[in-house]
Design an enzyme around this catalytic site. Structure first.
Site, PDB file in Angstrom:
ATOM      1  N   GLU A 221       0.843  -1.198   0.000  1.00  0.00           N
ATOM      2  CA  GLU A 221       0.000   0.000   0.000  1.00  0.00           C
ATOM      3  C   GLU A 221       0.884   1.257   0.000  1.00  0.00           C
ATOM      4  OE1 GLU A 221      -3.212  -0.323   2.886  1.00  0.00           O
ATOM      5  OE2 GLU A 221      -4.027  -2.018   1.780  1.00  0.00           O
ATOM      6  N   GLU A 346      -4.833  -8.788  -0.582  1.00  0.00           N
ATOM      7  CA  GLU A 346      -5.658  -8.506   0.611  1.00  0.00           C
ATOM      8  C   GLU A 346      -7.103  -8.378   0.152  1.00  0.00           C
ATOM      9  OE1 GLU A 346      -4.434  -5.395   3.328  1.00  0.00           O
ATOM     10  OE2 GLU A 346      -2.309  -5.863   2.988  1.00  0.00           O
TER      11      GLU A 346
HETATM   12  O1  AHR Z   1      -5.095  -6.258   6.777  1.00  0.00           O
HETATM   13  C1  AHR Z   1      -5.007  -5.129   7.597  1.00  0.00           C
HETATM   14  C2  AHR Z   1      -4.382  -3.928   6.898  1.00  0.00           C
HETATM   15  O2  AHR Z   1      -5.203  -3.494   5.860  1.00  0.00           O
HETATM   16  C3  AHR Z   1      -3.056  -4.159   6.244  1.00  0.00           C
HETATM   17  O3  AHR Z   1      -1.997  -4.075   7.119  1.00  0.00           O
HETATM   18  C4  AHR Z   1      -2.996  -3.068   5.229  1.00  0.00           C
HETATM   19  O4  AHR Z   1      -2.195  -3.396   4.122  1.00  0.00           O
HETATM   20  C5  AHR Z   1      -4.450  -2.837   4.873  1.00  0.00           C
HETATM   21  O5  AHR Z   1      -4.766  -1.510   4.829  1.00  0.00           O
END
Ligand code: AHR
Length: 553
Positions: A221, A346
């Site tokens: 991110e 994610e």
């Molecule tokens: O999964 C939790 C968080 O969500 C992670 O650390 C981040 O990459 C995302 O914003």
């Protein structure tokens, strides 16, 4: 020609199935719905890494979740929770991502190796996370998200992956460490035994043979917690981090920190900048990470929602499909040969912490049937796009967000999400088939903060199919909370000789597995009768995820 045929199928079948039904209306007439599996239209091989996972040093994921310590009374393999290992092994996990997430861009891997008592304690990235919980909810005061003991690091993670038979995927720190620290991590993990100083260090720590890590994330991110970069700035970092690394004989697969949800500008501007140095730079990218969380609805609590919240969240999760298509299109402007795929590393719904979860288990909750449907629809989406997606990792494996497990002290519970992964296993490595789902839509209402109502609707049935030898696996989600879906299933060009079903469903939409009731929601097997000439009509239960296994002649 193929497209024309699909269009024909869609329009002719939709003509008889376009009605939108109210959530509560009883609706069951013979074969109201239809599934056409186009057996001669393969999409691509379903990458086993679509069944990947994610482990971050966040709340109760690592400490108490995965790591219980070697001297613990809890059954363990070298300190790693044995019940979780034994269970995860059964679902043949794809690649597992570590150590974050946002944590990765504040982590120095050198803190997490060697004698445990000598490892430094650091402040965790999540230390100051405030929890906007309703008043009656516990505050996150202590817990491992405050201070990181570094008891669990690279070697422990590599051992865990070996135990469960999954490839290792490490995310490098781009925000607070430089390319040299990354190169040394590569060296520590991959240099052959007895060669470099880092390889000798690894041997001293009990791992003579290299971990042979192929998958490396370049930051996480990077538009946010990974550095607040502009896409052009991140592209420069990406080029630098991936330039001229020794391979140690391992085929390195770099994953770029891709967009937040629908931010196609991040994707376009990154690729523009990357390729300013020539299109050869594209060869460095194995995957372009896409993150999408559908969030929560209603009271933001996993098991506190009404029927409209149920549909609302399922529909929000369904946005994954258009996100994949949108970014894929932009990537195609640069990657004409389509070598780079999306790595959805994610994904999931995201509720607040359950009140009965231990303090410090940030974002930990027991997922419900609603989350299980979201798991099914996401996996189906990735499979329908098997030609575009090479990896997917729900956030996260245990005790946080859309997890497969909740674990505390000696209890390890498989959530409904776990059961969906288990049901979908036969798709892994199989060939995805183009499949049409034709079904009446389901209506619901959405309310804004002022309680203003907007009418909405969602598809009545969706899923994916794959083939492996003479076995066709069809998985489908029926979001209708009250009505079954009688469905005619055709295998365009092949005859079904036998069929069986495995179903995850409940009349209680909030059903879930807790420490007190670990098996409240588990899948059941059903026998299925195939009619004369291979005709198959199957009734998908309300609020269900179903796997149909079809043997063909
Ligand atoms: O999964 C939790 C968080 O969500 C992670 O650390 C981040 O990459 C995302 O914003």
């Amino acid at each position: 020609m193929k497209l024309e045929r699909r269009e024909f199928l869609k329009t002719s079948l939709l003509a008889g199935a376009a009605a939108v039904i109210a959530p509560k209306a009883a609706f069951s007439q013979a074969a109201e719905s239809k599934i056409e599996i186009l057996i001669n239209e393969p999409i691509g091989t379903i990458n086993p890494d679509i069944y990947g996972h994610f482990v971050e040093h966040l709340g109760g994921v690592v400490y108490d979740g995965l790591w219980v310590g070697e001297n613990s009374k809890i059954r363990n393999y070298n300190g790693i929770r044995a019940d979780l290992v034994d269970s995860l092994k059964k679902i043949k996990p794809g690649v597992i991502r570590y150590p974050g997430g946002c944590f990765a861009d504040q982590y120095d891997w050198r803190d997490g190796i060697g004698a445990r008592e000598k490892r430094p304690t650091r402040v965790n990235f999540w230390a100051d996370t405030t929890y906007k919980a309703p008043e009656n909810y516990k505050k996150l005061e202590g817990g491992p998200q405050k201070y990181e003991s570094n008891y669990f690091g690279t070697d422990e993670f590599a051992r865990f992956c070996k135990l469960v038979g999954a490839p290792v995927y490490l995310a490098a720190n781009v925000r607070t460490r430089d390319a040299r620290v990354f190169q040394e991590w590569l060296d520590y993990c991959n240099a052959p035994a007895g060669t470099t100083t880092w390889a000798k260090e690894r041997e001293k720590n009990g791992f003579r043979e290299p971990h042979k890590v192929e998958y490396w994330g370049i930051g996480n991110e990077s538009w946010g917690c990974g550095g607040d970069f502009l896409p052009e700035e991140y592209a420069v970092e990406f080029r630098k981090f991936t330039a001229w690394n020794p391979t140690y004989g391992v085929k390195l697969k770099f994953i770029g920190a891709g967009p937040n949800g629908g931010d196609v500008n991040w994707t376009r501007r990154f690729f523009q900048k990357l390729t300013e140095k020539g299109s050869g730079q594209l060869n460095k990218l194995y995957g372009w990470a896409l993150h999408y969380y559908s969030g929560s609805t209603g009271k933001q609590i996993a098991n506190d929602f009404d029927v409209n919240d149920w549909y609302d969240l399922i529909q929000r999760s369904d946005r994954m499909e258009s996100l994949i298509e949108d970014h894929w299109q932009v990537m195609g402007e640069f990657d004409r040969e389509r070598k780079i795929k999306l790595s959805v590393d994610e994904w999931g719904a995201w509720h607040w912490q359950d009140p009965d979860m231990p303090d410090g288990f940030l974002y930990a909750y027991a997922s419900t049937l609603r989350d299980a449907l979201i798991t099914g629809l996401n996996l189906d989406t990735f499979q329908r796009h098997a030609d575009k997606v090479n990896m997917a990792n729900p956030a996260q494996l245990v005790n946080t967000i859309h997890s497969l497990y909740i674990a505390h002290e000696d209890k390890t519970v498989e959530t409904p999400n776990y059961h969906v992964f288990e049901m979908y296993m036969p798709h892994s490595g199989a060939t995805a088939l183009r499949t049409e789902f034709i079904s009446p839509k389901v209506a619901f209402s959405r309310f804004d903060a002022q309680k203003k109502e907007t009418k909405a609707s969602i598809w009545g049935l969706n899923g994916s199919a794959s083939i492996n030898g003479k076995t066709v696996t069809l998985t489908a989600v029926n979001p209708d909370h009250a009505n079954a879906r009688e469905t005619e299933i055709n295998l365009n060009g092949a005859k079904i000789v036998s069929a069986s079903a495995r179903v995850l469903s409940s009349t209680n939409l909030k059903a879930r597995n807790t420490f007190a009731q670990p098996n409240a929601l588990v899948p059941r097997n059903e026998s299925v009768t195939v009619g004369a000439g291979g005709k198959l009509v199957y009734k998908f239960a309300p609020a269900s995820v179903t796997r149909l296994t079809l043997q063909i002649a």
